[in-house]
Design an enzyme around this catalytic site. Sequence first.
Site, PDB file in Angstrom:
ATOM      1  N   GLU A  84      -4.931  -4.259 -16.236  1.00  0.00           N
ATOM      2  CA  GLU A  84      -5.209  -2.842 -15.971  1.00  0.00           C
ATOM      3  C   GLU A  84      -4.250  -2.423 -14.876  1.00  0.00           C
ATOM      4  OE1 GLU A  84      -6.249   0.203 -13.947  1.00  0.00           O
ATOM      5  OE2 GLU A  84      -8.171  -0.811 -13.569  1.00  0.00           O
ATOM      6  N   CYS A  97      -6.566   4.304  -9.652  1.00  0.00           N
ATOM      7  CA  CYS A  97      -5.562   4.238 -10.720  1.00  0.00           C
ATOM      8  C   CYS A  97      -5.749   5.325 -11.756  1.00  0.00           C
ATOM      9  CB  CYS A  97      -5.601   2.862 -11.384  1.00  0.00           C
ATOM     10  SG  CYS A  97      -7.233   2.405 -11.976  1.00  0.00           S
TER      11      CYS A  97
END
Length: 525
Positions: free
Chosen positions: A288, A322
Amino acid sequence: MQSAFQRCTKTIRCTNALKNALTRCASTSSALADLRVVDAANEASALVGGAWVRTARTFAVVDPGSGAPICDVADCGPEQARAAVDAAAAALPAWAGTTARERSDALREWHRRILAASEDIATLMTAECGKPLAEARGEVAYGASFVEWFAEEAPRVAGEVKANAGSDRRLLTVRQPVGVCAAITPWNFPVAMITRKVAPAVAAGCPVVVKPSEDTPLSALALARLADGLFPAGVLNVLASSRDHAEPVGAALCDAPEVRALSFTGSTAVGKWLYRRCAETVKVLSLELGGNAPFLVLESADVDVAADAAMTTKFRNAGQTCVCADRRGPRILDPTSTCASSNVDAFVDALERRIAALPVGHGFDDGTMIGPLINPAAAAKVDARVRASGGRTLVGGAWPLPGLRDAFYPPTIVADVPLDSALWVDETFGPVVPLRTFETDAEAVALANDGPAGLAAYCCGDLAHAWAVAERLEFGIVGVNEGGVSDPAMPFGGVKESGLGREGGAHGIDEYLEDKYLCLGGMRF
């Protein structure tokens, strides 16, 4: 050895700041003691093979809001990484052989303990990563929800029986643990990123070696303490390490053939390094990686709904997520249109009013909504990008802030940001809103998709309009009229250079299982 309380009193000089610092340090010291993270010497150990181990070297964990050291932590290197992998490999046969219900029960108890200790965990999180205490409490609940979710998923793992290929054969698949797993986690969500990886691995029957960020090891060690007695020795291992040892420890985990799967959340550059390093042993990878989320405000958008969604995604954890929006564009169908111009002005005005209501301060201070960035270097990077952007600063942009450490950066809006500016092209990781306008949906989609990142995107407009645009966005996650997209029941992950695999949801456990095909011949009926 001085305590965090004693050291902090020497760090802060101002009378009011000293009073606040004493309160913060007292709360942090209490949480460290309650969770048994530190020993009598105010040092935290690593967890290897069921034993809490100390190392010759230690490193300090620092409060980003004040710069005061909190405590010292064992600085693990490749030797400890190798020992943790060996312990996990030794634990694998027995743990993989437990029933799904046994693993589920252990996770349920871990979930209960995490919730019971939520205030102490939140206190440690605020102390080491700076996020406001209210946000830290929310993260503890969010992180615990993954433990609960995968406790429920463990008994649901099932294989398949296929249609007969012949009267004397039966075809079926079984799902088995992939093996020893490594998890490398970031500092911005020091609880949730661990539970989102460890819970599905443990539920699947895999032992785990966790390497938390050097900035936030205390939350990880607290979670490990709360798991005492729930898992056999070697099933959960936690290796804290300094920045100097981060790469050698990561390399040891990548190179170990016993480690069959590695999960990482962090920067794209580090993710690519891990990808290359793991190729030698052909590991299963879950990555990720970085985002640079576009936030599209369509002509049909409700300005207040869009502004609320933008605030939710952009300013959580001071913009250090993020999936936070990094590129925004209100739509203008005709630059000379009064109505369209008014819509853009209204959106910017709505953002400005909301930003004005965001108090900036230490995460423990009452009312704080924007805490520090992880360190002064991070704030300096954000400031450099704002100054070099070539855009017009509408709000904020004045750094450093009076009376606060250099790690704090003000909520900022920059309009007319050039497409080649680093503020537009790269993930900024700070409380800065870069703005541009676009004229058509096609242009908006092209701007959003132009780049290597594909983690999250946001689109605001009436449902039919926003849906049509959302389906054309090249991202793993799209929030439509919503800025808070994370949920344990849904798969989280990106496309393109934002990563591989998914975490959370029914698919989250798949990363830790492999399918084995069994062909049964010689059947007699």
